[in-house]
Scaffold this active site. Structure first.
Site, PDB file in Angstrom:
ATOM      1  N   ARG A 128      -8.135   6.032  -5.367  1.00 42.40           N
ATOM      2  CA  ARG A 128      -8.298   5.701  -3.943  1.00 42.40           C
ATOM      3  C   ARG A 128      -9.350   6.621  -3.347  1.00 42.40           C
ATOM      4  O   ARG A 128      -9.302   7.835  -3.527  1.00 42.40           O
ATOM      5  CB  ARG A 128      -6.968   5.844  -3.199  1.00 42.40           C
ATOM      6  CG  ARG A 128      -7.090   5.470  -1.733  1.00 42.40           C
ATOM      7  CD  ARG A 128      -5.752   5.334  -1.037  1.00 42.40           C
ATOM      8  NE  ARG A 128      -5.433   3.929  -0.839  1.00 42.40           N
ATOM      9  CZ  ARG A 128      -4.713   3.446   0.177  1.00 42.40           C
ATOM     10  NH1 ARG A 128      -4.199   4.256   1.070  1.00 42.40           N
ATOM     11  NH2 ARG A 128      -4.482   2.173   0.299  1.00 42.40           N
ATOM     12  N   SER A 176       0.842  -1.200   0.000  1.00 42.89           N
ATOM     13  CA  SER A 176       0.000   0.000   0.000  1.00 42.89           C
ATOM     14  C   SER A 176       0.883   1.258   0.000  1.00 42.89           C
ATOM     15  O   SER A 176       1.988   1.236   0.545  1.00 42.89           O
ATOM     16  CB  SER A 176      -0.870  -0.034   1.259  1.00 42.89           C
ATOM     17  OG  SER A 176      -1.966   0.819   1.137  1.00 42.89           O
ATOM     18  N   PRO A 177       0.409   2.351  -0.585  1.00 44.10           N
ATOM     19  CA  PRO A 177       1.239   3.564  -0.612  1.00 44.10           C
ATOM     20  C   PRO A 177       1.532   4.080   0.798  1.00 44.10           C
ATOM     21  O   PRO A 177       0.624   4.155   1.627  1.00 44.10           O
ATOM     22  CB  PRO A 177       0.378   4.571  -1.382  1.00 44.10           C
ATOM     23  CG  PRO A 177      -1.004   4.021  -1.374  1.00 44.10           C
ATOM     24  CD  PRO A 177      -0.866   2.536  -1.264  1.00 44.10           C
ATOM     25  N   TYR A 234      -7.354  14.942   1.379  1.00 43.83           N
ATOM     26  CA  TYR A 234      -6.489  15.773   0.534  1.00 43.83           C
ATOM     27  C   TYR A 234      -7.350  16.495  -0.519  1.00 43.83           C
ATOM     28  O   TYR A 234      -8.577  16.466  -0.431  1.00 43.83           O
ATOM     29  CB  TYR A 234      -5.369  14.915  -0.082  1.00 43.83           C
ATOM     30  CG  TYR A 234      -4.479  14.320   1.001  1.00 43.83           C
ATOM     31  CD1 TYR A 234      -3.776  15.152   1.872  1.00 43.83           C
ATOM     32  CD2 TYR A 234      -4.380  12.948   1.180  1.00 43.83           C
ATOM     33  CE1 TYR A 234      -2.988  14.627   2.898  1.00 43.83           C
ATOM     34  CE2 TYR A 234      -3.593  12.410   2.194  1.00 43.83           C
ATOM     35  CZ  TYR A 234      -2.905  13.253   3.049  1.00 43.83           C
ATOM     36  OH  TYR A 234      -2.134  12.748   4.058  1.00 43.83           O
ATOM     37  N   ARG A 254       1.363  -1.107   6.841  1.00 44.82           N
ATOM     38  CA  ARG A 254       2.317  -1.251   7.952  1.00 44.82           C
ATOM     39  C   ARG A 254       3.042  -2.587   7.982  1.00 44.82           C
ATOM     40  O   ARG A 254       4.241  -2.604   8.281  1.00 44.82           O
ATOM     41  CB  ARG A 254       1.611  -0.951   9.277  1.00 44.82           C
ATOM     42  CG  ARG A 254       1.278   0.542   9.409  1.00 44.82           C
ATOM     43  CD  ARG A 254       0.267   0.790  10.494  1.00 44.82           C
ATOM     44  NE  ARG A 254      -0.998   0.133  10.209  1.00 44.82           N
ATOM     45  CZ  ARG A 254      -2.001   0.027  11.067  1.00 44.82           C
ATOM     46  NH1 ARG A 254      -1.880   0.535  12.275  1.00 44.82           N
ATOM     47  NH2 ARG A 254      -3.121  -0.569  10.722  1.00 44.82           N
ATOM     48  N   GLN A 280       1.342   6.654  -7.257  1.00 41.07           N
ATOM     49  CA  GLN A 280       0.158   7.333  -6.713  1.00 41.07           C
ATOM     50  C   GLN A 280       0.393   8.839  -6.821  1.00 41.07           C
ATOM     51  O   GLN A 280       1.421   9.340  -6.345  1.00 41.07           O
ATOM     52  CB  GLN A 280      -0.064   6.949  -5.247  1.00 41.07           C
ATOM     53  CG  GLN A 280      -1.412   7.473  -4.735  1.00 41.07           C
ATOM     54  CD  GLN A 280      -1.611   7.296  -3.238  1.00 41.07           C
ATOM     55  OE1 GLN A 280      -0.779   7.751  -2.454  1.00 41.07           O
ATOM     56  NE2 GLN A 280      -2.696   6.664  -2.833  1.00 41.07           N
TER      57      GLN A 280
HETATM   58  C1  LIG Z   1       3.613   5.792   7.302  1.00 39.97           C
HETATM   59  C2  LIG Z   1       2.386   5.750   6.446  1.00 39.97           C
HETATM   60  C3  LIG Z   1       2.294   6.555   5.342  1.00 39.97           C
HETATM   61  C4  LIG Z   1       1.173   6.516   4.515  1.00 39.97           C
HETATM   62  N1  LIG Z   1       1.137   7.240   3.365  1.00 39.97           N
HETATM   63  C5  LIG Z   1       0.110   7.077   2.482  1.00 39.97           C
HETATM   64  C6  LIG Z   1       0.155   7.662   1.192  1.00 39.97           C
HETATM   65  O1  LIG Z   1       1.117   8.289   0.806  1.00 39.97           O
HETATM   66  N2  LIG Z   1      -0.904   7.502   0.385  1.00 39.97           N
HETATM   67  C7  LIG Z   1      -2.006   6.767   0.768  1.00 39.97           C
HETATM   68  O2  LIG Z   1      -2.954   6.656  -0.006  1.00 39.97           O
HETATM   69  N3  LIG Z   1      -2.043   6.174   1.966  1.00 39.97           N
HETATM   70  C8  LIG Z   1      -1.008   6.296   2.811  1.00 39.97           C
HETATM   71  N4  LIG Z   1      -1.033   5.617   4.011  1.00 39.97           N
HETATM   72  C9  LIG Z   1      -2.177   4.750   4.332  1.00 39.97           C
HETATM   73  C10 LIG Z   1      -1.874   3.295   3.935  1.00 39.97           C
HETATM   74  O3  LIG Z   1      -1.700   3.144   2.540  1.00 39.97           O
HETATM   75  C11 LIG Z   1      -2.994   2.357   4.416  1.00 39.97           C
HETATM   76  O4  LIG Z   1      -4.191   2.730   3.763  1.00 39.97           O
HETATM   77  C12 LIG Z   1      -3.189   2.402   5.916  1.00 39.97           C
HETATM   78  O5  LIG Z   1      -1.944   2.422   6.602  1.00 39.97           O
HETATM   79  C13 LIG Z   1      -3.970   1.169   6.409  1.00 39.97           C
HETATM   80  O6  LIG Z   1      -3.305  -0.015   6.066  1.00 39.97           O
HETATM   81  P1  LIG Z   1      -2.492  -0.913   7.134  1.00 39.97           P
HETATM   82  O7  LIG Z   1      -3.451  -1.228   8.242  1.00 39.97           O
HETATM   83  O8  LIG Z   1      -2.079  -2.129   6.367  1.00 39.97           O
HETATM   84  O9  LIG Z   1      -1.327  -0.105   7.628  1.00 39.97           O
HETATM   85  C14 LIG Z   1       0.090   5.666   4.856  1.00 39.97           C
HETATM   86  C15 LIG Z   1       0.179   4.872   5.995  1.00 39.97           C
HETATM   87  C16 LIG Z   1       1.319   4.882   6.778  1.00 39.97           C
HETATM   88  C17 LIG Z   1       1.386   3.967   7.974  1.00 39.97           C
END
Ligand SMILES: Cc1cc2nc3c(=O)[nH]c(=O)nc-3n(C[C@H](O)[C@H](O)[C@H](O)COP(=O)(O)O)c2cc1C
Ligand SMILES: Cc1cc2nc3c(=O)[nH]c(=O)nc-3n(C[C@H](O)[C@H](O)[C@H](O)COP(=O)(O)OP(=O)(O)OC[C@H]3O[C@@H](n4cnc5c(N)ncnc54)[C@H](O)[C@@H]3O)c2cc1C
Length: 763
Positions: A620, A413-414, A572, A715, A491
């Site tokens: 997204r 994921s981004p 955003y 994560r 992205q």
């Molecule tokens: C450090 C960090 C940076 C993130 N940056 C982005 C981002 O640049 N673009 C985005 O769409 N989501 C971003 N997210 C959200 C993640 O892509 C994801 O949707 C969210 O962490 C939930 O997934 P997880 O439970 O597997 O961590 C970020 C999450 C984390 C933890």
């Protein structure tokens, strides 16, 4: 102790027995409005584990119950005329009436006084005469109602209509679910044997179908006759029977989910359905009642005072009850929305049904019925176009969008790294993304990369707006294509009202201490009182931003990215148009959903024209603002997806939240996946699920149940770039490809995994 038990259902009787077992000197009287043998309902389901607990509490009644148990291992599902059977589920059933008669006998033998045909009046009069009063008077408890302000019950009357019926037709080989399409909509039955000659046959349908059939205006006999016609081909000429003769009307009811903030007041404690109910589809109402009875009897003998015993009872039982209620909620919601799934292939439908409560996972199904699961996995692989090796977990099925072929369904994921200098990715980004591309995932997203300097979230965010950005990203993309099988997605986004803020590990979303740049959004609404008030975009701003999105997309295309994702989530810029919380515009870009999506779709169309036709574009979204009806709801998210789909967006990346500081998200395992499920199964659009998904088991169950096409993990990939390769080791999959220089490491891992599994340990 002098005890009054109000209600002679399973909770009341078993509590009386459990108390007498602990101290025969207790004087216990049970009051019940019905006659001793005048009970409603048919079979009660208990697990082998519950029965063991009962035996430890009172061996005599447990032995009597065991004598009458019908046991079955299989679950059969009739759907689209296909009967699918899986095994290893292990249930027991006993007639509710039989159970109550046995418990009455045991209670009498132990010296409990049972008084039937007595209506409980005001519980306060019992509280004055007895040391302890148990309110075990069922779903519509008067004991609970008498102290409504103390117990603060929350009664959620659910959507489906159902009726408890019985039949002499045999369902003795399997717990059976039957789904029938009728002229007025779908009607389904839950059928299970509980005595040699009788089976429970619960008929259920949506409120709309119930109304269309006119069940509400029918007498009980007319309702039964209609149900007999609907299920005639399964009943073998046998009748359906009702024994709820004491209930008024047609006997169709809506399930009330009961929760109470407290279970006790002074010397009164609530128990069983009076305190907390669990939907019949996970068969746990009676189990909860019996186990709570044992627990309270225990605490009354281990704690020094009534007060402390009640405190223990509430704290210890509440977690278990909430856990079961949560599984029951998942299960009942699945049935409420079952019409969404009825067009699925029978294999996938069956899998979704079995895993509906989220208590049974993919690997748990493998333990129960390895052959059935292997066939379901093979079905999934074949449908995904893999005919070579169909004995692989769903996460290793290929997937295709336009001309882009993914080798598996796992997505990094981004995640913003906040390590860029003037928007330019650095060695950090190269090393970070290259590692994840080597780690086995089918698709690696780069972080939200911004379309302009002022579109960045923080000074550490990456960009697609200067020639040196293109050089740096191209170097990464070339490496990924040369050295790995991963696909890489760019992205692109604009920070809008959340721009000019601090790095993620500083004060996230708070303005910079100095050097802030002006921000803009759909409307002049700041992210929080501490953030800048953004400029409400005018037409010139919109034209400029749209063109910047297109020029960034063109740069990403020149770099060779395989896929593009437009970030329209998390508050955003584009998200500020989508959610009504931050879009207060009165022009054609505000108001109705079509208007709020107008600018994001203008951006999409501008990007689509410069993005290569053979490559897909994802969007997204935040599918839930988590503020109730004021914001985007999961229901509106389906409409958002429909508009994206109609515009030509190839896949919807279904995230949620981060659109308002007022949000109250409900976290949990896979907590956003229901939104993806809903979008995918209501619109047919391809989706990615994301949010607290961290085990291979989660990924496989989401995919096989048809809740998403791709699964994003964020994560977990921060702590393990090789998450997919490690998942393959744990699942025993040896068909993933590792980078050549790492093969000796891979072989060692395989050997270790085999050794651990022969020793019976899990890797
Ligand atoms: C450090 C960090 C940076 C993130 N940056 C982005 C981002 O640049 N673009 C985005 O769409 N989501 C971003 N997210 C959200 C993640 O892509 C994801 O949707 C969210 O962490 C939930 O997934 P997880 O439970 O597997 O961590 C970020 C999450 C984390 C933890
Ligand atoms: C129509 C219906 C049919 C059901 N059939 C089944 C089934 O076949 N299988 C199954 O597993 N579960 C069934 N259930 C669910 C099941 O009743 C509960 O989950 C479980 O029995 C909980 O036990 P309990 O002792 O808390 O409540 P209950 O079993 O409801 O017992 C409460 C008792 O209190 C008595 N009572 C209530 N109010 C008063 C009053 N004012 N004065 C005197 N007495 C009173 C009632 O008559 C009843 O006997 C059914 C529920 C309903 C509503």
């Amino acid at each position: 102790m002098k005890v009054a038990v109000l209600g002679a259902g399973p909770a009341g009787l078993y509590f009386a027995i459990s108390m007498k077992r602990r101290n025969p000197a207790h004087e216990i009287t049970v009051f019940e409005r019905n006659k001793a043998d005048d009970t409603f309902g048919w079979g009660v389901v208990l697990s082998a584990e519950t029965l063991d607990n009962l035996a430890a509490n009172d061996a005599v009644s447990a032995a009597w119950i065991r004598e009458y148990f019908a046991h079955w291992d299989d679950i059969a599902v009739y759907h689209k005329g296909v009967r699918t059977v899986s095994t290893g589920h292990g249930f027991c059933g006993i007639g509710r009436k039989r159970l109550l008669l046995l418990l009455q006998r045991r209670a009498r033998d132990l010296g409990v006084e049972l008084i039937f045909e007595t209506e409980i009046g005001d519980p306060k009069s019992y509280m004055a005469q007895y040391d302890l009063v148990i309110g075990a008077d069922g779903l519509n408890s008067r004991s609970r109602a008498a102290f409504a302000e103390v117990f603060k019950s929350d009664i959620d009357v659910r959507k489906c209509k159902f009726v408890w019926l019985g039949t002499r037709q045999k369902f003795d080989d399997a717990f059976t679910f039957i789904f029938e399409k009728t002229e007025h909509g779908w009607v389904w039955a839950h059928a299970y044997q509980f005595e040699p000659e009788t089976a429970t046959f619960i008929v259920e349908c949506s409120e709309a179908t119930w109304a269309a059939w006119g069940f509400g205006d029918m007498t009980r006999q007319q309702s039964i006759a209609a149900c007999e016609r609907i299920f005639a081909s399964y009943l073998g000429g046998h009748a359906l029977m009702s024994n709820a003769s004491h209930l008024r009307g047609s006997a169709w009811i809506n399930f009330p989910r009961v929760l109470c903030a407290r279970w006790s007041h002074k010397n009164l404690a609530l128990m069983g359905d009076a305190a907390a109910s669990a939907h019949f589809s996970i068969g746990s109402g009676t189990k909860l009642a019996l186990e709570s009875a044992v627990a309270l009897a225990d605490y009354l003998h281990s704690q020094p005072t009534l007060e402390e015993a009640f405190e223990k009872y509430e704290s210890a039982r509440r977690t278990e009850v909430l856990r079961l209620q949560s599984a029951a909620r998942n299960s009942l919601e699945w049935f409420e929305e079952v019409e969404r799934y009825l067009d699925l292939d029978p294999v996938q439908f069956n899998y979704a049904l079995l895993t509906r409560s989220q208590r049974i996972s993919h690997e748990n199904l493998r333990l129960r019925d390895p052959e059935w699961l292997a066939n379901a996995e093979a079905w999934f692989q074949r449908r995904a176009g893999n005919t070579d090796n169909v004995r692989r977990a769903p996460m290793f099925a290929p997937f295709q969008l336009r001309e882009l072929k993914f080798r598996n369904r796992v997505v990094v994921s981004p995640m913003a790294q906040y390590k860029a200098i003037d928007g330019c990715p650095t060695d950090w980004h190269f090393a970070h993304y290259a590692e994840r591309a080597k780690g086995g995932a089918g698709l690696v997203h780069i972080e939200m990369t911004c379309i302009s300097p002022e579109g960045r979230i923080t000074p550490g965010c990456t960009g697609f707006y200067a020639p040196e950005h293109e050089v740096a990203w191209k170097r990464l993309v070339d490496f990924v294509h040369r050295e790995t099988e991963a696909k890489i997605c760019a992205q692109i986004g604009h920070s809008g009202p959340k721009g000019s803020t601090q790095l993620g590990w500083q004060q996230s979303d708070a303005p910079l201490p100095n050097g802030n740049w002006p921000v803009m959004a759909a409307s002049a609404i700041p992210w929080s009182p501490g953030n800048q008030v953004p400029k409400a975009m005018d037409r010139a701003d919109m034209d400029r931003v749209r063109d910047q999105f297109a020029s960034s997309a063109a740069m990403a295309a020149r770099c060779g990215f395989d896929m593009l994702e437009i970030h329209a989530a998390h508050g955003y810029l584009l998200s500020s148009f989508v959610t009504p919380l931050t879009n207060r515009r009165t022009d054609q870009y505000g108001g109705a959903l079509e208007n709020r999506l107008r600018f994001p779709l203008e951006v999409f169309h501008a990007v689509r024209t410069v993005w290569p036709a053979e490559k897909p574009i994802s969007m997204r979204i935040s599918a839930n603002d988590w503020v109730g009806d004021e914001g985007v709801t999961p229901h509106e998210a389906v409409e958002i997806a429909r508009l994206l789909q109609a515009a030509g967006v190839d896949i919807c990346d279904v995230s949620a939240g981060q659109t308002s500081i007022a949000a109250r998200p409900v976290y949990g395992r896979m907590f956003q996946t229901p939104f993806s499920d809903r979008i995918r199964n209501e619109t047919g659009m391809a989706t990615m699920a994301v949010g607290n998904i961290y085990e291979p088991d989660h990924v496989n169950s989401i995919l096989l149940a048809g809740r998403a096409d791709l699964v994003c993990l964020a994560r977990p990939h921060l702590t393990d770039p090789y998450w997919t390769l490690h998942a393959a080791v744990a699942l025993g999959d040896r068909d993933v490809s590792w980078p050549d220089p790492y093969l000796p490491g891979r072989d060692q891992l395989y050997r270790l995994a085999e050794r651990t599994s022969t020793m019976g340990l899990k890797v």
